[in-house]
Design a protein around this motif. Sequence first.
Motif, mmCIF file in Angstrom:
data_model
loop_
_atom_site.group_PDB
_atom_site.id
_atom_site.type_symbol
_atom_site.label_atom_id
_atom_site.label_comp_id
_atom_site.label_asym_id
_atom_site.label_seq_id
_atom_site.Cartn_x
_atom_site.Cartn_y
_atom_site.Cartn_z
ATOM 1 N N LEU A 40 0.826 -1.211 0.000
ATOM 2 C CA LEU A 40 0.000 0.000 0.000
ATOM 3 C C LEU A 40 0.859 1.259 0.000
ATOM 4 C CD1 LEU A 40 -2.879 -0.939 2.469
ATOM 5 C CD2 LEU A 40 -3.090 -0.504 0.015
ATOM 6 N N ALA A 41 2.100 1.144 0.417
ATOM 7 C CA ALA A 41 2.992 2.304 0.414
ATOM 8 C C ALA A 41 3.356 2.725 -1.005
ATOM 9 C CB ALA A 41 4.250 1.999 1.212
ATOM 10 N N GLY A 42 3.515 1.753 -1.886
ATOM 11 C CA GLY A 42 3.861 2.031 -3.275
ATOM 12 C C GLY A 42 3.768 0.756 -4.076
ATOM 13 N N SER A 43 3.125 0.820 -5.248
ATOM 14 C CA SER A 43 2.928 -0.394 -6.032
ATOM 15 C C SER A 43 2.849 -0.070 -7.520
ATOM 16 C CB SER A 43 1.646 -1.112 -5.596
ATOM 17 O OG SER A 43 0.504 -0.308 -5.873
ATOM 18 N N GLU A 44 2.910 -1.144 -8.304
ATOM 19 C CA GLU A 44 2.719 -1.034 -9.746
ATOM 20 C C GLU A 44 1.751 -2.132 -10.162
ATOM 21 O OE1 GLU A 44 5.720 -0.208 -13.363
ATOM 22 O OE2 GLU A 44 5.845 -2.252 -12.564
ATOM 23 N N LEU A 98 0.905 3.380 -8.250
ATOM 24 C CA LEU A 98 0.081 3.901 -7.158
ATOM 25 C C LEU A 98 0.972 4.074 -5.944
ATOM 26 C CD1 LEU A 98 -3.114 1.655 -7.553
ATOM 27 C CD2 LEU A 98 -2.853 4.039 -8.259
ATOM 28 N N ASN A 99 0.975 5.270 -5.380
ATOM 29 C CA ASN A 99 1.847 5.552 -4.241
ATOM 30 C C ASN A 99 1.085 6.301 -3.160
ATOM 31 O OD1 ASN A 99 3.778 5.561 -6.808
ATOM 32 N ND2 ASN A 99 4.989 4.961 -5.021
ATOM 33 N N ASP A 100 1.414 5.977 -1.924
ATOM 34 C CA ASP A 100 0.800 6.641 -0.783
ATOM 35 C C ASP A 100 1.256 8.101 -0.750
ATOM 36 O OD1 ASP A 100 0.046 7.640 1.686
ATOM 37 O OD2 ASP A 100 0.480 5.772 2.749
ATOM 38 N N PRO A 101 0.328 9.055 -0.903
ATOM 39 C CA PRO A 101 0.738 10.469 -0.933
ATOM 40 C C PRO A 101 1.319 10.951 0.393
ATOM 41 C CG PRO A 101 -1.659 10.267 -0.978
ATOM 42 C CD PRO A 101 -1.113 8.890 -1.178
ATOM 43 N N LEU A 102 0.915 10.342 1.506
ATOM 44 C CA LEU A 102 1.486 10.744 2.794
ATOM 45 C C LEU A 102 2.960 10.351 2.865
ATOM 46 C CD1 LEU A 102 1.340 11.921 5.608
ATOM 47 C CD2 LEU A 102 0.392 9.738 6.422
ATOM 48 N N LEU A 124 4.931 10.051 0.274
ATOM 49 C CA LEU A 124 5.626 10.990 -0.614
ATOM 50 C C LEU A 124 5.837 12.330 0.071
ATOM 51 C CD1 LEU A 124 3.904 10.304 -4.060
ATOM 52 C CD2 LEU A 124 6.074 9.408 -3.201
ATOM 53 N N GLY A 125 4.834 12.770 0.832
ATOM 54 C CA GLY A 125 4.969 14.019 1.571
ATOM 55 C C GLY A 125 6.089 13.961 2.584
ATOM 56 N N GLN A 126 6.227 12.820 3.276
ATOM 57 C CA GLN A 126 7.316 12.654 4.227
ATOM 58 C C GLN A 126 8.667 12.617 3.510
ATOM 59 O OE1 GLN A 126 6.397 9.671 7.561
ATOM 60 N NE2 GLN A 126 4.723 9.289 6.114
ATOM 61 N N MET A 127 8.697 11.979 2.345
ATOM 62 C CA MET A 127 9.944 11.934 1.579
ATOM 63 C C MET A 127 10.403 13.337 1.201
ATOM 64 S SD MET A 127 9.403 8.705 -1.027
ATOM 65 C CE MET A 127 10.932 9.086 -1.885
ATOM 66 N N MET A 128 9.462 14.144 0.724
ATOM 67 C CA MET A 128 9.815 15.504 0.313
ATOM 68 C C MET A 128 10.199 16.350 1.515
ATOM 69 S SD MET A 128 7.202 16.284 -2.868
ATOM 70 C CE MET A 128 5.726 15.560 -2.159
ATOM 71 N N HIS A 183 14.086 14.331 0.102
ATOM 72 C CA HIS A 183 14.301 13.354 -0.961
ATOM 73 C C HIS A 183 13.183 13.518 -1.991
ATOM 74 C CE1 HIS A 183 17.197 11.609 1.774
ATOM 75 N NE2 HIS A 183 16.241 11.390 2.677
ATOM 76 N N TRP A 184 13.515 14.051 -3.163
ATOM 77 C CA TRP A 184 12.484 14.294 -4.161
ATOM 78 C C TRP A 184 12.168 13.002 -4.904
ATOM 79 C CZ3 TRP A 184 9.406 18.278 -4.358
ATOM 80 C CH2 TRP A 184 8.568 18.422 -5.471
ATOM 81 N N PRO A 185 10.912 12.573 -4.930
ATOM 82 C CA PRO A 185 10.553 11.307 -5.594
ATOM 83 C C PRO A 185 10.708 11.406 -7.109
ATOM 84 C CG PRO A 185 8.823 12.065 -4.082
ATOM 85 C CD PRO A 185 9.766 13.207 -4.270
ATOM 86 N N GLU A 186 10.818 10.249 -7.739
ATOM 87 C CA GLU A 186 10.860 10.201 -9.188
ATOM 88 C C GLU A 186 9.496 10.570 -9.764
ATOM 89 O OE1 GLU A 186 12.148 6.362 -10.415
ATOM 90 O OE2 GLU A 186 14.197 6.612 -9.635
ATOM 91 N N ALA A 187 9.478 10.909 -11.043
ATOM 92 C CA ALA A 187 8.241 11.351 -11.692
ATOM 93 C C ALA A 187 7.157 10.282 -11.615
ATOM 94 C CB ALA A 187 8.522 11.715 -13.147
ATOM 95 N N THR A 188 7.553 9.012 -11.788
ATOM 96 C CA THR A 188 6.573 7.923 -11.730
ATOM 97 C C THR A 188 5.905 7.855 -10.365
ATOM 98 O OG1 THR A 188 7.863 6.645 -13.335
ATOM 99 C CG2 THR A 188 6.227 5.449 -12.021
ATOM 100 N N ALA A 189 6.688 8.026 -9.316
ATOM 101 C CA ALA A 189 6.150 8.006 -7.965
ATOM 102 C C ALA A 189 5.207 9.183 -7.727
ATOM 103 C CB ALA A 189 7.281 8.018 -6.943
ATOM 104 N N LEU A 190 5.566 10.343 -8.236
ATOM 105 C CA LEU A 190 4.702 11.522 -8.087
ATOM 106 C C LEU A 190 3.376 11.326 -8.813
ATOM 107 C CD1 LEU A 190 7.290 14.419 -8.507
ATOM 108 C CD2 LEU A 190 6.061 13.783 -6.418
ATOM 109 N N ILE A 191 3.439 10.728 -9.999
ATOM 110 C CA ILE A 191 2.208 10.452 -10.750
ATOM 111 C C ILE A 191 1.339 9.458 -9.976
ATOM 112 C CG2 ILE A 191 1.275 9.373 -12.834
ATOM 113 C CD1 ILE A 191 3.752 10.481 -14.320
ATOM 114 N N GLY A 192 1.981 8.425 -9.436
ATOM 115 C CA GLY A 192 1.241 7.444 -8.640
ATOM 116 C C GLY A 192 0.601 8.055 -7.408
ATOM 117 N N GLY A 193 1.312 8.964 -6.765
ATOM 118 C CA GLY A 193 0.758 9.647 -5.597
ATOM 119 C C GLY A 193 -0.392 10.556 -5.972
#
Length: 307
Positions: A57-61, A68-72, A74-78, A82-92
Amino acid sequence: MSATGKVHLPPGQEARRVKGWYGANRYLIWRRSSQVFFLVLFLMGPWFGIWWVKGTLAGSETFRVLPLNDPLILGQMMAAGHWPEATALIGGLIVLVAYALIGGRVYCSWVCPINPVTDAAHWLHDKLGIQKGWQPKRSFRYWLLGTVLVVSTLTGTIAWEVVNPVTMVHRGLIFGMGWVWGMVLAVFVFDLLVARRGWCGHVCPVGAFYSLVGAKSLLRVSALRRGACDDCMDCYAVCPENQVISPALKARGDGSPLILSPNCTNCGRCIDVCSVDVFAFTHRFDHHVETPPKADSQVEPREQTAA
């Protein structure tokens, strides 16, 4: 007895009599099926080699196409720098938009694998007649959410994932539960003995995050037949956030029948246990109220007898 003089029965019993067992537990059954479904999707790969979905549920394909990525997370990563990759941002963004439309805390009641644990604790709490216990303020979870982001910023880590029971359960089911059972048991005992509905209702920052996400969501529960309410209080007894009911159910005149609080989990239990079908799912622009038919107060004229 209720205000109408109706004998009070255990929550849902009258609904089971009127609607049958399935009708009084329909959304509960669907929610449990949904929770199992999402778990099985993630476990089919490591358990059976069927990789429709890779990740947690944290991040999947999904099907090697849909991220699909957990936006929370991603928010903690940023926040941690740590800036996520574009694919992760799209998933979030996909997940964020989906929950913003259907109701953020739908995640809590229809997806989260910890929800059955806290529901079981509440059921046993009521069966044993345990006192309400300590109840932290509901705002505590929002303060904890802010703290999580601050800690991520200061430590450069995804702070909540260190103790997040959802992530732990997913990883535990793949690699072995081990001490993860201790975390699950701790949540259960907390809700059972320390704070009734404490974890989801007062502590979990994930629930706080999704309540903010779904503040303007389209999917809503409406007390559209509130005039038929017989004050049995069953909806209050089963609702995990029962403070959200009164503004809709007890509104007067043109007051909206919609439960608009972002804390509503859209679990549907109020719909299940209401024997007079006060509640129903609808959308946030549906403000209509159904007026119950008035009882016929006129006395039928007696039959005239022949003189």
